[in-house]
Design an enzyme around this catalytic site. Structure first.
Site, PDB file in Angstrom:
ATOM      1  N   SER A 285     -45.080  39.248  42.259  1.00 64.33           N
ATOM      2  CA  SER A 285     -44.355  38.389  41.301  1.00 64.33           C
ATOM      3  C   SER A 285     -45.294  37.992  40.178  1.00 64.33           C
ATOM      4  O   SER A 285     -46.516  37.915  40.377  1.00 64.33           O
ATOM      5  CB  SER A 285     -43.860  37.129  42.012  1.00 64.33           C
ATOM      6  OG  SER A 285     -43.386  36.186  41.078  1.00 64.33           O
TER       7      SER A 285
ATOM      8  N   TYR B 220     -45.391  29.866  47.336  1.00 66.94           N
ATOM      9  CA  TYR B 220     -44.902  31.203  46.971  1.00 66.94           C
ATOM     10  C   TYR B 220     -45.984  31.969  46.220  1.00 66.94           C
ATOM     11  O   TYR B 220     -46.285  33.135  46.531  1.00 66.94           O
ATOM     12  CB  TYR B 220     -43.644  31.036  46.111  1.00 66.94           C
ATOM     13  CG  TYR B 220     -43.022  32.316  45.608  1.00 66.94           C
ATOM     14  CD1 TYR B 220     -42.167  33.062  46.406  1.00 66.94           C
ATOM     15  CD2 TYR B 220     -43.267  32.767  44.307  1.00 66.94           C
ATOM     16  CE1 TYR B 220     -41.571  34.231  45.931  1.00 66.94           C
ATOM     17  CE2 TYR B 220     -42.680  33.928  43.826  1.00 66.94           C
ATOM     18  CZ  TYR B 220     -41.835  34.660  44.645  1.00 66.94           C
ATOM     19  OH  TYR B 220     -41.251  35.806  44.171  1.00 66.94           O
TER      20      TYR B 220
HETATM   21  N1  LIG Z   1     -35.531  36.816  41.599  1.00 62.52           N
HETATM   22  C1  LIG Z   1     -36.655  36.340  41.137  1.00 62.52           C
HETATM   23  O1  LIG Z   1     -36.684  35.345  40.395  1.00 62.52           O
HETATM   24  C2  LIG Z   1     -37.947  37.045  41.430  1.00 62.52           C
HETATM   25  C3  LIG Z   1     -38.985  37.041  40.485  1.00 62.52           C
HETATM   26  C4  LIG Z   1     -40.178  37.706  40.781  1.00 62.52           C
HETATM   27  C5  LIG Z   1     -40.310  38.357  42.011  1.00 62.52           C
HETATM   28  N2  LIG Z   1     -39.272  38.334  42.916  1.00 62.52           N
HETATM   29  C6  LIG Z   1     -39.458  39.055  44.165  1.00 62.52           C
HETATM   30  O2  LIG Z   1     -38.575  40.177  44.164  1.00 62.52           O
HETATM   31  C7  LIG Z   1     -38.287  40.569  45.508  1.00 62.52           C
HETATM   32  C8  LIG Z   1     -36.812  40.863  45.649  1.00 62.52           C
HETATM   33  O3  LIG Z   1     -36.082  39.656  45.501  1.00 62.52           O
HETATM   34  P1  LIG Z   1     -34.726  39.581  44.674  1.00 62.52           P
HETATM   35  O4  LIG Z   1     -35.031  38.931  43.393  1.00 62.52           O
HETATM   36  O5  LIG Z   1     -34.035  40.882  44.688  1.00 62.52           O
HETATM   37  O6  LIG Z   1     -33.950  38.501  45.579  1.00 62.52           O
HETATM   38  P2  LIG Z   1     -32.594  38.561  46.408  1.00 62.52           P
HETATM   39  O7  LIG Z   1     -32.525  37.221  47.068  1.00 62.52           O
HETATM   40  O8  LIG Z   1     -31.465  39.002  45.539  1.00 62.52           O
HETATM   41  O9  LIG Z   1     -32.818  39.712  47.507  1.00 62.52           O
HETATM   42  C9  LIG Z   1     -33.724  39.568  48.567  1.00 62.52           C
HETATM   43  C10 LIG Z   1     -33.121  40.136  49.865  1.00 62.52           C
HETATM   44  O10 LIG Z   1     -34.112  39.973  50.895  1.00 62.52           O
HETATM   45  C11 LIG Z   1     -33.441  39.647  52.102  1.00 62.52           C
HETATM   46  N3  LIG Z   1     -34.368  38.978  53.015  1.00 62.52           N
HETATM   47  C12 LIG Z   1     -34.780  37.676  52.983  1.00 62.52           C
HETATM   48  N4  LIG Z   1     -35.585  37.418  54.010  1.00 62.52           N
HETATM   49  C13 LIG Z   1     -35.722  38.566  54.720  1.00 62.52           C
HETATM   50  C14 LIG Z   1     -36.423  38.938  55.879  1.00 62.52           C
HETATM   51  N5  LIG Z   1     -37.163  38.031  56.567  1.00 62.52           N
HETATM   52  N6  LIG Z   1     -36.348  40.220  56.323  1.00 62.52           N
HETATM   53  C15 LIG Z   1     -35.580  41.133  55.666  1.00 62.52           C
HETATM   54  N7  LIG Z   1     -34.873  40.834  54.559  1.00 62.52           N
HETATM   55  C16 LIG Z   1     -34.947  39.567  54.088  1.00 62.52           C
HETATM   56  C17 LIG Z   1     -32.279  38.769  51.672  1.00 62.52           C
HETATM   57  O11 LIG Z   1     -31.230  38.743  52.657  1.00 62.52           O
HETATM   58  C18 LIG Z   1     -31.860  39.428  50.346  1.00 62.52           C
HETATM   59  O12 LIG Z   1     -30.797  40.344  50.565  1.00 62.52           O
HETATM   60  C19 LIG Z   1     -38.837  39.444  46.389  1.00 62.52           C
HETATM   61  O13 LIG Z   1     -40.066  39.832  46.961  1.00 62.52           O
HETATM   62  C20 LIG Z   1     -39.063  38.293  45.426  1.00 62.52           C
HETATM   63  O14 LIG Z   1     -40.073  37.424  45.864  1.00 62.52           O
HETATM   64  C21 LIG Z   1     -38.092  37.719  42.633  1.00 62.52           C
END
Ligand SMILES: NC(=O)c1ccc[n+]([C@@H]2O[C@H](COP(=O)([O-])OP(=O)(O)OC[C@H]3O[C@@H](n4cnc5c(N)ncnc54)[C@H](O)[C@@H]3O)[C@@H](O)[C@H]2O)c1
Length: 290
Positions: free
Chosen positions: A152, A165
């Site tokens: 991130s 985080y």
């Molecule tokens: N959305 C943001 O603002 C953002 C910004 C930077 C980085 N990220 C990172 O991007 C990645 C993807 O997130 P996203 O934005 O698509 O979010 P999202 O919430 O849309 O998708 C994440 C998915 O991970 C699943 N999940 C959660 N805990 C889990 C576990 N213990 N085991 C298996 N699956 C699990 C959830 O059910 C969900 O379907 C993450 O690593 C997040 O930290 C997100």
């Protein structure tokens, strides 16, 4: 097509970036193991991949549990015969990390509990390590491959209210750098993308919410790049597809000689901002309209 004949396991693929990337990787020829803690979300992604003519299986697993992600890798190899790409993408925000404007509760750092820390650490860092550990034997047997992690922007620069985080994501960057040395001799590349903009609002929504499928910027009304704080001004908002394409680059042979890198995806210059605000940063206007 960039992933013809490849098998990719993607964690957290039931929503957001993982779902979008499952669709993109499939359209590039890969077979996908869609891993998520939420079975309905995983099944939803598989349906979308199949609708576009691709091959995918849904696997329910909690990445913070070593045996569950191990079983997910085994099932992938059993079903598709091998593993080429393991993408540890699942991540969660820590309690207190959802802005109050988005309905989150304010929690001071000193009031966060050991459970809060263990939850975010378990998924965001331990889960990435477990996914990589489970994948390495299959990737070695494959004669090489790719480990990808979703870090991130918060691992590279400061954000309010998500110190837990940020710490876990900085840990991911450290793992990527170290592991790239250890696995280089096996032809296994290890990289991370660090998303900033164009990401999933589901991330800040309660577990089990309907999957939005668009980015924060896409859902937040008409797009005006000169209202957005992103330094790069384009006439469309950043999207999940923009981030998925960076992941595709890192998963494919287009990045064949990149390993140990943490690549800021879709940040549009945000990570290069000045440490101090200057007049020209605060009062930007469209130079084409002057
Ligand atoms: N959305 C943001 O603002 C953002 C910004 C930077 C980085 N990220 C990172 O991007 C990645 C993807 O997130 P996203 O934005 O698509 O979010 P999202 O919430 O849309 O998708 C994440 C998915 O991970 C699943 N999940 C959660 N805990 C889990 C576990 N213990 N085991 C298996 N699956 C699990 C959830 O059910 C969900 O379907 C993450 O690593 C997040 O930290 C997100």
């Amino acid at each position: 097509m960039k992933l013809v004949g490849k098998v990719a396991l993607i964690t957290g693929a039931g929503s957001g970036l993982g779902r979008q990337s499952s669709q993109l990787f499939s359209s590039e020829g890969a077979k996908i193991a869609v891993v998520d803690i939420d079975p309905e979300r995983a099944a939803g992604t598989v349906e979308l991949v199949k609708e576009q003519g691709g091959e995918a299986i849904a696997i329910t697993a909690d990445v913070s549990q070593r045996d569950q992600i191990g079983a997910a890798v085994d099932e992938t190899v059993k079903t598709f015969g091998k593993l080429d790409i393991a993408w540890a993408n699942a991540g969660v925000v820590s309690r207190g990390g959802v802005p109050t404007v988005a309905g989150g509760e304010q929690v001071n750092f000193e009031d966060l509990t050991v459970e809060d820390w263990n939850n975010v650490l378990g998924v965001n860092l331990t889960g990435v390590i477990y996914t990589a550990q489970a994948a390495v034997p299959a990737l070695k047997a494959n004669g090489g491959g790719v480990i990808l992690a979703t870090s991130s922007a918060a691992s590279l620069t400061a954000y309010h209210d998500i110190a837990f985080y940020s710490a876990t994501k900085a840990g991911v960057n450290g793992m990527v750098r170290g592991l790239s040395l250890d696995l280089g001799p096996y032809g296994i590349r290890v990289n991370a993308l660090a998303p900033t903009h164009g990401m999933s609002p589901n991330f800040l929504m309660p577990a089990g919410s309907p999957v939005v499928g668009q980015s924060y910027e896409e859902v937040s009304g008409p797009w005006d790049p000169f209202v957005s704080p992103i330094p790069l001004k384009l006439n469309r908002p950043p999207s999940l597809v923009d981030n998925a394409k960076v992941a595709l680059f890192l998963a494919s042979d287009d990045s064949a000689y990149i390993s140990g890198a943490v690549l800021g995806s879709t940040d549009g210059g945000t990570l290069s901002r000045v440490g101090m605000w200057f007049e020209e940063d605060l009062n930007q206007t469209n130079p084409n309209e002057q």
